[in-house]
Scaffold this motif. Structure first.
Motif, PDB file in Angstrom:
ATOM      1  N   ILE A 194      46.121  11.513 -17.426  1.00  0.00           N
ATOM      2  CA  ILE A 194      45.366  10.269 -17.617  1.00  0.00           C
ATOM      3  C   ILE A 194      43.960  10.686 -18.015  1.00  0.00           C
ATOM      4  CG2 ILE A 194      44.477   8.186 -16.562  1.00  0.00           C
ATOM      5  CD1 ILE A 194      46.790   8.144 -14.677  1.00  0.00           C
ATOM      6  N   SER A 195      43.630  10.505 -19.285  1.00  0.00           N
ATOM      7  CA  SER A 195      42.322  10.888 -19.811  1.00  0.00           C
ATOM      8  C   SER A 195      41.603   9.659 -20.343  1.00  0.00           C
ATOM      9  CB  SER A 195      42.468  11.911 -20.949  1.00  0.00           C
ATOM     10  OG  SER A 195      42.970  13.129 -20.472  1.00  0.00           O
ATOM     11  N   GLU A 196      40.335   9.565 -20.064  1.00  0.00           N
ATOM     12  CA  GLU A 196      39.541   8.487 -20.625  1.00  0.00           C
ATOM     13  C   GLU A 196      39.141   8.831 -22.053  1.00  0.00           C
ATOM     14  OE1 GLU A 196      36.266   7.607 -18.088  1.00  0.00           O
ATOM     15  OE2 GLU A 196      37.525   7.044 -16.379  1.00  0.00           O
ATOM     16  N   PHE A 197      38.790   7.808 -22.794  1.00  0.00           N
ATOM     17  CA  PHE A 197      38.382   7.970 -24.193  1.00  0.00           C
ATOM     18  C   PHE A 197      37.280   9.021 -24.313  1.00  0.00           C
ATOM     19  CE2 PHE A 197      35.980   6.867 -27.990  1.00  0.00           C
ATOM     20  CZ  PHE A 197      36.959   6.533 -28.921  1.00  0.00           C
ATOM     21  N   LYS A 198      36.301   8.958 -23.412  1.00  0.00           N
ATOM     22  CA  LYS A 198      35.156   9.865 -23.481  1.00  0.00           C
ATOM     23  C   LYS A 198      35.515  11.317 -23.202  1.00  0.00           C
ATOM     24  CE  LYS A 198      33.730   9.037 -18.672  1.00  0.00           C
ATOM     25  NZ  LYS A 198      34.050  10.391 -18.180  1.00  0.00           N
ATOM     26  N   ASP A 199      36.667  11.553 -22.572  1.00  0.00           N
ATOM     27  CA  ASP A 199      37.106  12.921 -22.312  1.00  0.00           C
ATOM     28  C   ASP A 199      37.673  13.585 -23.558  1.00  0.00           C
ATOM     29  OD1 ASP A 199      36.492  12.746 -19.555  1.00  0.00           O
ATOM     30  OD2 ASP A 199      38.398  11.728 -19.192  1.00  0.00           O
ATOM     31  N   ILE A 200      38.017  12.787 -24.549  1.00  0.00           N
ATOM     32  CA  ILE A 200      38.659  13.296 -25.759  1.00  0.00           C
ATOM     33  C   ILE A 200      37.763  13.176 -26.983  1.00  0.00           C
ATOM     34  CG2 ILE A 200      40.698  13.073 -27.251  1.00  0.00           C
ATOM     35  CD1 ILE A 200      42.074  11.725 -24.814  1.00  0.00           C
ATOM     36  N   PHE A 201      37.064  12.046 -27.089  1.00  0.00           N
ATOM     37  CA  PHE A 201      36.271  11.779 -28.286  1.00  0.00           C
ATOM     38  C   PHE A 201      34.775  11.728 -27.991  1.00  0.00           C
ATOM     39  CE2 PHE A 201      40.436   9.755 -29.041  1.00  0.00           C
ATOM     40  CZ  PHE A 201      40.815  10.432 -30.185  1.00  0.00           C
ATOM     41  N   ASP A 202      33.996  12.009 -29.024  1.00  0.00           N
ATOM     42  CA  ASP A 202      32.537  11.947 -28.958  1.00  0.00           C
ATOM     43  C   ASP A 202      32.123  10.481 -29.037  1.00  0.00           C
ATOM     44  OD1 ASP A 202      29.792  11.936 -29.534  1.00  0.00           O
ATOM     45  OD2 ASP A 202      29.891  13.814 -30.653  1.00  0.00           O
ATOM     46  N   VAL A 203      31.829   9.890 -27.894  1.00  0.00           N
ATOM     47  CA  VAL A 203      31.546   8.455 -27.814  1.00  0.00           C
ATOM     48  C   VAL A 203      30.287   8.082 -28.597  1.00  0.00           C
ATOM     49  CG1 VAL A 203      30.951   6.566 -26.262  1.00  0.00           C
ATOM     50  CG2 VAL A 203      32.755   8.175 -25.631  1.00  0.00           C
ATOM     51  N   ASP A 204      29.230   8.852 -28.450  1.00  0.00           N
ATOM     52  CA  ASP A 204      27.982   8.522 -29.142  1.00  0.00           C
ATOM     53  C   ASP A 204      28.170   8.543 -30.657  1.00  0.00           C
ATOM     54  OD1 ASP A 204      26.570   8.156 -26.784  1.00  0.00           O
ATOM     55  OD2 ASP A 204      25.992  10.266 -26.647  1.00  0.00           O
ATOM     56  N   HIS A 205      28.886   9.533 -31.145  1.00  0.00           N
ATOM     57  CA  HIS A 205      29.156   9.599 -32.585  1.00  0.00           C
ATOM     58  C   HIS A 205      29.985   8.389 -33.029  1.00  0.00           C
ATOM     59  CE1 HIS A 205      30.065  11.244 -36.546  1.00  0.00           C
ATOM     60  NE2 HIS A 205      31.340  10.959 -36.322  1.00  0.00           N
ATOM     61  N   PHE A 206      30.959   8.006 -32.229  1.00  0.00           N
ATOM     62  CA  PHE A 206      31.812   6.861 -32.554  1.00  0.00           C
ATOM     63  C   PHE A 206      30.977   5.589 -32.680  1.00  0.00           C
ATOM     64  CE2 PHE A 206      34.744   3.411 -31.339  1.00  0.00           C
ATOM     65  CZ  PHE A 206      35.797   3.652 -32.216  1.00  0.00           C
ATOM     66  N   ILE A 207      30.093   5.367 -31.723  1.00  0.00           N
ATOM     67  CA  ILE A 207      29.262   4.156 -31.732  1.00  0.00           C
ATOM     68  C   ILE A 207      28.286   4.173 -32.897  1.00  0.00           C
ATOM     69  CG2 ILE A 207      27.473   2.908 -30.467  1.00  0.00           C
ATOM     70  CD1 ILE A 207      28.874   3.772 -27.874  1.00  0.00           C
ATOM     71  N   THR A 208      27.632   5.306 -33.103  1.00  0.00           N
ATOM     72  CA  THR A 208      26.612   5.411 -34.151  1.00  0.00           C
ATOM     73  C   THR A 208      27.205   5.264 -35.541  1.00  0.00           C
ATOM     74  OG1 THR A 208      25.277   6.871 -32.751  1.00  0.00           O
ATOM     75  CG2 THR A 208      24.805   6.876 -35.118  1.00  0.00           C
ATOM     76  N   SER A 209      28.331   5.890 -35.788  1.00  0.00           N
ATOM     77  CA  SER A 209      28.903   5.890 -37.133  1.00  0.00           C
ATOM     78  C   SER A 209      29.442   4.528 -37.545  1.00  0.00           C
ATOM     79  CB  SER A 209      30.015   6.939 -37.236  1.00  0.00           C
ATOM     80  OG  SER A 209      31.049   6.650 -36.334  1.00  0.00           O
ATOM     81  N   LEU A 210      29.699   3.662 -36.555  1.00  0.00           N
ATOM     82  CA  LEU A 210      30.232   2.327 -36.872  1.00  0.00           C
ATOM     83  C   LEU A 210      29.229   1.210 -36.593  1.00  0.00           C
ATOM     84  CD1 LEU A 210      33.838   2.721 -35.391  1.00  0.00           C
ATOM     85  CD2 LEU A 210      33.193   2.741 -37.802  1.00  0.00           C
ATOM     86  N   ILE A 225      38.928  -4.119 -44.909  1.00  0.00           N
ATOM     87  CA  ILE A 225      39.482  -3.818 -43.581  1.00  0.00           C
ATOM     88  C   ILE A 225      40.187  -2.472 -43.599  1.00  0.00           C
ATOM     89  CG2 ILE A 225      41.190  -4.516 -41.861  1.00  0.00           C
ATOM     90  CD1 ILE A 225      38.686  -6.208 -41.837  1.00  0.00           C
ATOM     91  N   GLN A 226      40.926  -2.211 -44.660  1.00  0.00           N
ATOM     92  CA  GLN A 226      41.608  -0.914 -44.770  1.00  0.00           C
ATOM     93  C   GLN A 226      40.586   0.219 -44.834  1.00  0.00           C
ATOM     94  OE1 GLN A 226      44.452  -1.515 -43.798  1.00  0.00           O
ATOM     95  NE2 GLN A 226      45.954  -1.457 -45.456  1.00  0.00           N
ATOM     96  N   LYS A 227      39.504   0.002 -45.543  1.00  0.00           N
ATOM     97  CA  LYS A 227      38.473   1.037 -45.633  1.00  0.00           C
ATOM     98  C   LYS A 227      37.786   1.249 -44.284  1.00  0.00           C
ATOM     99  CE  LYS A 227      37.349   0.900 -50.564  1.00  0.00           C
ATOM    100  NZ  LYS A 227      36.252   0.750 -51.548  1.00  0.00           N
ATOM    101  N   LEU A 228      37.658   0.166 -43.512  1.00  0.00           N
ATOM    102  CA  LEU A 228      37.085   0.315 -42.178  1.00  0.00           C
ATOM    103  C   LEU A 228      38.009   1.158 -41.299  1.00  0.00           C
ATOM    104  CD1 LEU A 228      34.984  -0.297 -40.042  1.00  0.00           C
ATOM    105  CD2 LEU A 228      36.142  -2.490 -39.602  1.00  0.00           C
ATOM    106  N   ARG A 229      39.316   0.963 -41.449  1.00  0.00           N
ATOM    107  CA  ARG A 229      40.269   1.798 -40.712  1.00  0.00           C
ATOM    108  C   ARG A 229      40.101   3.263 -41.114  1.00  0.00           C
ATOM    109  NH1 ARG A 229      46.053  -1.319 -41.317  1.00  0.00           N
ATOM    110  NH2 ARG A 229      46.629  -0.352 -39.344  1.00  0.00           N
ATOM    111  N   CYS A 230      39.842   3.488 -42.396  1.00  0.00           N
ATOM    112  CA  CYS A 230      39.623   4.855 -42.868  1.00  0.00           C
ATOM    113  C   CYS A 230      38.391   5.459 -42.213  1.00  0.00           C
ATOM    114  CB  CYS A 230      39.436   4.861 -44.387  1.00  0.00           C
ATOM    115  SG  CYS A 230      40.843   4.286 -45.341  1.00  0.00           S
ATOM    116  N   ARG A 231      37.327   4.663 -42.141  1.00  0.00           N
ATOM    117  CA  ARG A 231      36.092   5.161 -41.527  1.00  0.00           C
ATOM    118  C   ARG A 231      36.314   5.502 -40.061  1.00  0.00           C
ATOM    119  NH1 ARG A 231      31.143   4.745 -43.581  1.00  0.00           N
ATOM    120  NH2 ARG A 231      30.200   4.210 -41.587  1.00  0.00           N
ATOM    121  N   VAL A 232      37.077   4.683 -39.379  1.00  0.00           N
ATOM    122  CA  VAL A 232      37.366   4.948 -37.969  1.00  0.00           C
ATOM    123  C   VAL A 232      38.185   6.229 -37.821  1.00  0.00           C
ATOM    124  CG1 VAL A 232      38.589   4.108 -35.929  1.00  0.00           C
ATOM    125  CG2 VAL A 232      37.212   2.520 -37.291  1.00  0.00           C
TER     126      VAL A 232
END
Length: 367
Positions: free
Chosen positions: A13-29, A98-105
């Motif tokens: 059981i891993s939280e999102f922050k244990d796997i992904f860079d949360v700050d980068h995720f928020i900033t880039s979107l 919307i498809q391009k936003l999925r690509c960015r994510v």
């Protein structure tokens, strides 16, 4: 959007922050989606009091569904928990933006934590120093076999063990499963023995480094022996940098993230089952320039394998057929298969995100 929830597996059981860079995720979107690490106090108070609405969106839904069904719920209840999110959005028929936003994510916003990224680079460096390498996503793990009900090649005791595990998890709704029928439909991962035969038939150099991207293989070294005999240069992350893996032990999602990074950089990627991770890696490798990904036709392969074992095909005949069948299954450029009435059978967006390829030469623009 609030970052919440967990990535749940049988062993982790891993939280999102244990796997992904949360700050980068928020900033880039930040120009597209407002993302919060935590709810504002007044909203959190409502949640603490149970004043929120929880729902499971319908799979493969259009934008119209979210505008007409989900948005009114948000406006009414202020806080809506979507308790399941995989395959909730349609693969096709969506606005290009919307498809391009999925690509960015997928390919920009989602970045693993610095610890995972750094160790992944170490693995790739060690492998690359020794020459080309193939990543084999070998899904012959006990939990995968139990979930799918696949027991081909197992003895009676192993079949019983796998069945017990399937019944132990109530959210795995399918209990009585015809393993051989599933296998013949191509719905089971290839066994290590079958994989060895297929790789040999494809003409893979027996001395190439083969990195095993997987958890613990069911049956251990005994089941891996036929593959190791045909391809003696097998490596795993545990054998490359065992001491560096201490931080990630007992966190299967983080270990899978390491495999993901190595798979992206491999000269060849071969998944033995087209699960979610294999699909995403396939799509990511397309995005990176259609890197060689051998997409096995399991339904045909098991038929050919059985014919070979029954003496109906010689090894040369088997090999020639396997090569011919897979000549156009190497991650080549192609449009997604669209089946509006059968979304489960069409190509998933994240396995073949052809809209994303425009982003290579085109700046992101909002309308």
């Amino acid at each position: 959007m609030i970052l919440d929830g967990r990535l749940i597996g049988v062993h982790d059981i891993s939280e999102f922050k244990d796997i992904f860079d949360v700050d980068h995720f928020i900033t880039s979107l930040r120009d597209e989606v407002r993302i919060l690490k935590e709810l504002p106090p007044r909203v959190q108070q409502r949640v603490d009091q149970g004043m929120f609405f929880s729902t499971q969106p319908i799979s493969w839904s259009s934008i119209a569904y979210y505008a007409r069904q989900i948005l009114p719920l948000v406006l009414k209840h202020k806080v809506v928990q979507l308790n399941k999110t995989d395959t909730r959005l349609a693969n096709n028929g969506l606005p290009l933006e919307i498809q391009k936003l999925r690509c960015r994510v997928n390919f920009n916003a989602l970045r693993f934590t610095s610890q995972i990224e750094e160790l992944g680079r170490k693995f790739v460096k060690i492998l690359r120093e020794k020459g080309p390498f193939l990543v084999l996503h070998l899904r012959y793990e006990m939990d995968m076999l139990a979930f799918l009900g696949c027991t081909h090649g197992c003895n009676s005791e192993e079949e019983e063990e796998i069945t017990r595990m399937r019944y132990a998890y109530p959210w795995w709704k399918e209990k009585i499963i015809n393993s051989e029928m599933k296998r013949k439909e191509g719905l089971c991962p290839l066994t290590p023995e079958e994989t060895a035969l297929v790789l040999k038939a494809l003409g893979i150099d027996r001395n190439v480094q083969i990195y095993i991207a997987a958890g613990e293989i069911y049956g251990g070294e005994r089941r891996m022996a036929p593959l190791a005999k045909e391809f003696p240069n097998l490596v795993r992350k545990e054998t490359l940098l065992r001491s560096d893996l201490k931080f990630f032990q007992n966190h299967s999602s983080q270990m899978a993230a390491l495999d993901y990074l190595v798979a992206l950089e491999s000269d060849i990627f071969v998944p033995t089952y087209d699960g979610n991770m294999a699909k995403v890696i396939e799509g990511h490798r397309r995005f990176l320039g259609f890197k060689k990904t051998i997409l096995l036709d399991r339904k045909l392969l098991v038929k050919l394998i059985d014919q070979y074992h029954d003496g109906l095909l010689s090894l040369d005949e088997f090999s020639d057929t396997v090569k011919e069948v897979h000549s156009n299954r190497m991650g080549n450029p192609k449009k997604r298969v669209v089946m509006p009435d059968r979304p489960k059978e069409e190509d998933y967006f994240y396995s073949n995100p052809h809209e994303c390829l425009q982003l290579l030469d085109e700046p992101w623009r909002r309308t």
